[in-house]
Scaffold this active site. Sequence first.
Site, PDB file in Angstrom:
ATOM      1  N   THR A  52      89.185  84.589 -18.635  1.00  0.00           N
ATOM      2  CA  THR A  52      88.224  83.582 -18.145  1.00  0.00           C
ATOM      3  C   THR A  52      87.206  83.224 -19.232  1.00  0.00           C
ATOM      4  O   THR A  52      86.812  82.070 -19.350  1.00  0.00           O
ATOM      5  CB  THR A  52      87.492  84.065 -16.863  1.00  0.00           C
ATOM      6  OG1 THR A  52      87.003  85.391 -17.082  1.00  0.00           O
ATOM      7  CG2 THR A  52      88.401  84.041 -15.654  1.00  0.00           C
ATOM      8  N   ARG A 100      91.407  83.598  -8.296  1.00  0.00           N
ATOM      9  CA  ARG A 100      90.730  83.987  -7.057  1.00  0.00           C
ATOM     10  C   ARG A 100      89.215  84.134  -7.107  1.00  0.00           C
ATOM     11  O   ARG A 100      88.618  84.538  -6.123  1.00  0.00           O
ATOM     12  CB  ARG A 100      91.354  85.291  -6.523  1.00  0.00           C
ATOM     13  CG  ARG A 100      92.782  85.088  -6.070  1.00  0.00           C
ATOM     14  CD  ARG A 100      93.407  86.319  -5.478  1.00  0.00           C
ATOM     15  NE  ARG A 100      94.786  86.039  -5.091  1.00  0.00           N
ATOM     16  CZ  ARG A 100      95.811  85.995  -5.923  1.00  0.00           C
ATOM     17  NH1 ARG A 100      95.630  86.230  -7.211  1.00  0.00           N
ATOM     18  NH2 ARG A 100      97.018  85.727  -5.484  1.00  0.00           N
ATOM     19  N   GLN A 145      99.803  90.396 -16.675  1.00  0.00           N
ATOM     20  CA  GLN A 145     100.237  89.379 -15.714  1.00  0.00           C
ATOM     21  C   GLN A 145      99.944  87.997 -16.271  1.00  0.00           C
ATOM     22  O   GLN A 145     100.326  86.995 -15.679  1.00  0.00           O
ATOM     23  CB  GLN A 145      99.473  89.537 -14.393  1.00  0.00           C
ATOM     24  CG  GLN A 145      99.661  90.881 -13.734  1.00  0.00           C
ATOM     25  CD  GLN A 145      98.656  91.076 -12.614  1.00  0.00           C
ATOM     26  OE1 GLN A 145      98.883  90.670 -11.484  1.00  0.00           O
ATOM     27  NE2 GLN A 145      97.532  91.696 -12.908  1.00  0.00           N
ATOM     28  N   HIS A 195     104.918  88.281 -16.078  1.00  0.00           N
ATOM     29  CA  HIS A 195     104.973  86.971 -15.417  1.00  0.00           C
ATOM     30  C   HIS A 195     105.416  85.863 -16.382  1.00  0.00           C
ATOM     31  O   HIS A 195     105.196  84.688 -16.115  1.00  0.00           O
ATOM     32  CB  HIS A 195     103.615  86.619 -14.800  1.00  0.00           C
ATOM     33  CG  HIS A 195     103.299  87.447 -13.581  1.00  0.00           C
ATOM     34  ND1 HIS A 195     102.074  87.436 -12.965  1.00  0.00           N
ATOM     35  CD2 HIS A 195     104.043  88.309 -12.867  1.00  0.00           C
ATOM     36  CE1 HIS A 195     102.086  88.266 -11.919  1.00  0.00           C
ATOM     37  NE2 HIS A 195     103.271  88.815 -11.855  1.00  0.00           N
ATOM     38  N   CYS A 219     115.608  75.565 -20.194  1.00  0.00           N
ATOM     39  CA  CYS A 219     116.364  74.532 -19.468  1.00  0.00           C
ATOM     40  C   CYS A 219     117.092  75.160 -18.289  1.00  0.00           C
ATOM     41  O   CYS A 219     117.763  76.177 -18.446  1.00  0.00           O
ATOM     42  CB  CYS A 219     117.367  73.861 -20.403  1.00  0.00           C
ATOM     43  SG  CYS A 219     118.470  72.747 -19.503  1.00  0.00           S
ATOM     44  N   CYS A 256     121.309  74.426 -19.262  1.00  0.00           N
ATOM     45  CA  CYS A 256     122.041  75.062 -20.372  1.00  0.00           C
ATOM     46  C   CYS A 256     121.350  76.332 -20.862  1.00  0.00           C
ATOM     47  O   CYS A 256     121.887  77.053 -21.695  1.00  0.00           O
ATOM     48  CB  CYS A 256     122.230  74.084 -21.529  1.00  0.00           C
ATOM     49  SG  CYS A 256     120.702  73.723 -22.429  1.00  0.00           S
ATOM     50  N   SER A 271      91.846  92.067 -12.931  1.00  0.00           N
ATOM     51  CA  SER A 271      92.867  91.662 -11.944  1.00  0.00           C
ATOM     52  C   SER A 271      92.372  91.978 -10.541  1.00  0.00           C
ATOM     53  O   SER A 271      91.809  93.048 -10.305  1.00  0.00           O
ATOM     54  CB  SER A 271      94.181  92.403 -12.197  1.00  0.00           C
ATOM     55  OG  SER A 271      95.107  92.101 -11.166  1.00  0.00           O
ATOM     56  N   SER A 272      92.637  91.055  -9.623  1.00  0.00           N
ATOM     57  CA  SER A 272      92.235  91.279  -8.230  1.00  0.00           C
ATOM     58  C   SER A 272      93.194  92.234  -7.523  1.00  0.00           C
ATOM     59  O   SER A 272      92.939  92.634  -6.391  1.00  0.00           O
ATOM     60  CB  SER A 272      92.213  89.939  -7.489  1.00  0.00           C
ATOM     61  OG  SER A 272      93.526  89.412  -7.436  1.00  0.00           O
ATOM     62  N   ASN A 292      86.662  95.213 -13.095  1.00  0.00           N
ATOM     63  CA  ASN A 292      86.847  93.900 -12.449  1.00  0.00           C
ATOM     64  C   ASN A 292      85.572  93.524 -11.697  1.00  0.00           C
ATOM     65  O   ASN A 292      84.963  94.371 -11.055  1.00  0.00           O
ATOM     66  CB  ASN A 292      88.022  93.973 -11.457  1.00  0.00           C
ATOM     67  CG  ASN A 292      88.571  92.609 -11.118  1.00  0.00           C
ATOM     68  OD1 ASN A 292      88.977  91.868 -12.008  1.00  0.00           O
ATOM     69  ND2 ASN A 292      88.569  92.244  -9.855  1.00  0.00           N
TER      70      ASN A 292
HETATM   71  P1  CNA Z   1      93.181  86.831  -9.945  1.00  0.00           P
HETATM   72  O1  CNA Z   1      93.761  87.157  -8.636  1.00  0.00           O
HETATM   73  O2  CNA Z   1      92.606  85.466 -10.141  1.00  0.00           O
HETATM   74  O3  CNA Z   1      92.063  87.912 -10.254  1.00  0.00           O
HETATM   75  C1  CNA Z   1      91.252  87.838 -11.389  1.00  0.00           C
HETATM   76  C2  CNA Z   1      90.121  88.815 -11.184  1.00  0.00           C
HETATM   77  O4  CNA Z   1      89.378  88.850 -12.395  1.00  0.00           O
HETATM   78  C3  CNA Z   1      89.155  88.435 -10.064  1.00  0.00           C
HETATM   79  O5  CNA Z   1      89.097  89.482  -9.123  1.00  0.00           O
HETATM   80  C4  CNA Z   1      87.800  88.240 -10.779  1.00  0.00           C
HETATM   81  O6  CNA Z   1      86.739  88.824 -10.059  1.00  0.00           O
HETATM   82  C5  CNA Z   1      88.001  88.988 -12.069  1.00  0.00           C
HETATM   83  N1  CNA Z   1      87.278  88.446 -13.235  1.00  0.00           N
HETATM   84  C6  CNA Z   1      87.242  87.160 -13.671  1.00  0.00           C
HETATM   85  N2  CNA Z   1      86.569  87.083 -14.832  1.00  0.00           N
HETATM   86  C7  CNA Z   1      86.125  88.352 -15.111  1.00  0.00           C
HETATM   87  C8  CNA Z   1      85.351  88.920 -16.155  1.00  0.00           C
HETATM   88  N3  CNA Z   1      84.912  88.180 -17.181  1.00  0.00           N
HETATM   89  N4  CNA Z   1      85.069  90.238 -16.104  1.00  0.00           N
HETATM   90  C9  CNA Z   1      85.490  91.015 -15.050  1.00  0.00           C
HETATM   91  N5  CNA Z   1      86.252  90.534 -14.048  1.00  0.00           N
HETATM   92  C10 CNA Z   1      86.568  89.218 -14.084  1.00  0.00           C
HETATM   93  O7  CNA Z   1      94.231  87.059 -11.130  1.00  0.00           O
HETATM   94  P2  CNA Z   1      95.302  88.224 -11.314  1.00  0.00           P
HETATM   95  O8  CNA Z   1      95.596  88.261 -12.747  1.00  0.00           O
HETATM   96  O9  CNA Z   1      94.936  89.453 -10.595  1.00  0.00           O
HETATM   97  O10 CNA Z   1      96.521  87.583 -10.512  1.00  0.00           O
HETATM   98  C11 CNA Z   1      97.699  87.536 -11.018  1.00  0.00           C
HETATM   99  C12 CNA Z   1      98.199  86.101 -11.173  1.00  0.00           C
HETATM  100  C13 CNA Z   1      97.207  85.134 -11.750  1.00  0.00           C
HETATM  101  C14 CNA Z   1      99.301  86.133 -12.146  1.00  0.00           C
HETATM  102  O11 CNA Z   1     100.427  85.552 -11.581  1.00  0.00           O
HETATM  103  C15 CNA Z   1      98.864  85.326 -13.350  1.00  0.00           C
HETATM  104  O12 CNA Z   1      99.969  84.793 -14.009  1.00  0.00           O
HETATM  105  C16 CNA Z   1      97.972  84.299 -12.787  1.00  0.00           C
HETATM  106  N6  CNA Z   1      97.036  83.644 -13.717  1.00  0.00           N
HETATM  107  C17 CNA Z   1      97.091  83.837 -15.066  1.00  0.00           C
HETATM  108  C18 CNA Z   1      96.201  83.198 -15.901  1.00  0.00           C
HETATM  109  C19 CNA Z   1      96.291  83.414 -17.407  1.00  0.00           C
HETATM  110  O13 CNA Z   1      97.390  83.599 -17.929  1.00  0.00           O
HETATM  111  N7  CNA Z   1      95.156  83.422 -18.103  1.00  0.00           N
HETATM  112  C20 CNA Z   1      95.221  82.360 -15.346  1.00  0.00           C
HETATM  113  C21 CNA Z   1      95.199  82.158 -13.956  1.00  0.00           C
HETATM  114  C22 CNA Z   1      96.104  82.808 -13.156  1.00  0.00           C
END
Ligand code: CNA
Length: 253
Positions: free
Chosen positions: A32, A40, A106, A124, A132, A135, A196-197, A221
Amino acid sequence: MTATNQQEIKKVSELLQKSEYTVCLTGAGVSTASGIPDFRTPGKGIWSKINPIEVTSIDAFRENPARFYHFYRPRIEELKNVVPNQAHYALVRLEQSNYLQKIITQNIDNLHQKAGSQNVLEIHGNLSQAICNRCGAKISSQLLIEKIIENIQQIPYCNCGGILKPDVVLFGEMLSNLDEAITEASKADLFIVIGSSLQVSPANLLPEYSLARQGDLIIINYMETPLDYKAALVINQDVGLFLFEVCKHLGIW
Ligand code: CNA
């Protein structure tokens, strides 16, 4: 840093020093600070605006690739300009100093690799290439972007006529590298969840494999997660800042 923070930094550093095999599971929260929204976080996450399952499932891709690309196009384009942040670089330092053996991610943004991490297992997929559906040819995201930009709002086709799909795991598809991820988690005497959530299965089951062999679990988190109650330590702070402080404490930053 408050006194509580100092205690947490010390405790995490001690667990890293004690551990023989540390595995991190990273999620969207690691990226982020690079400007990529997570799914989320209330009010900011992508899910607060759209239900990704409606557009990013394999069924949605097959039924309506144009709508799928309408959602994905800005995501693919934004990858051109994003750069790793402090959290990614802290993980590079931990790996180089032998405190971290594997990152299971992820994320699909390629930022761990861009930062310089060597041992990254993507479960992921990766948005930096496309495949593709007819092919099986793989093309770079650069070429995919060019194709998408050439055909704004439309569908990118392979030279063979098949539809190109970003090489990421969509809802409804099998995870990549799941067996290897389970093997890694089962080896971990320290397992750290970072940004990760833990709402997405089966990735959110990986910490259990470490817990089953008496590994320590740390969760860093902002928001609470369903596994908080099993963790040795839960740190609701910014991942980049906290990992930077841990690296400083360990003398590697
Ligand atoms: P999620 O469910 O969006 O959770 C992200 C978590 O990170 C949340 O609980 C936030 O509170 C927490 N968070 C956000 N910023 C910070 C920070 N700076 N410091 C501490 N905590 C923070 O995303 P997950 O990764 O758990 O879910 C998995 C999905 C989201 C996967 O399928 C990913 O591919 C998918 N995803 C990936 C990306 C990417 O590649 N950057 C972006 C958006 C979604």
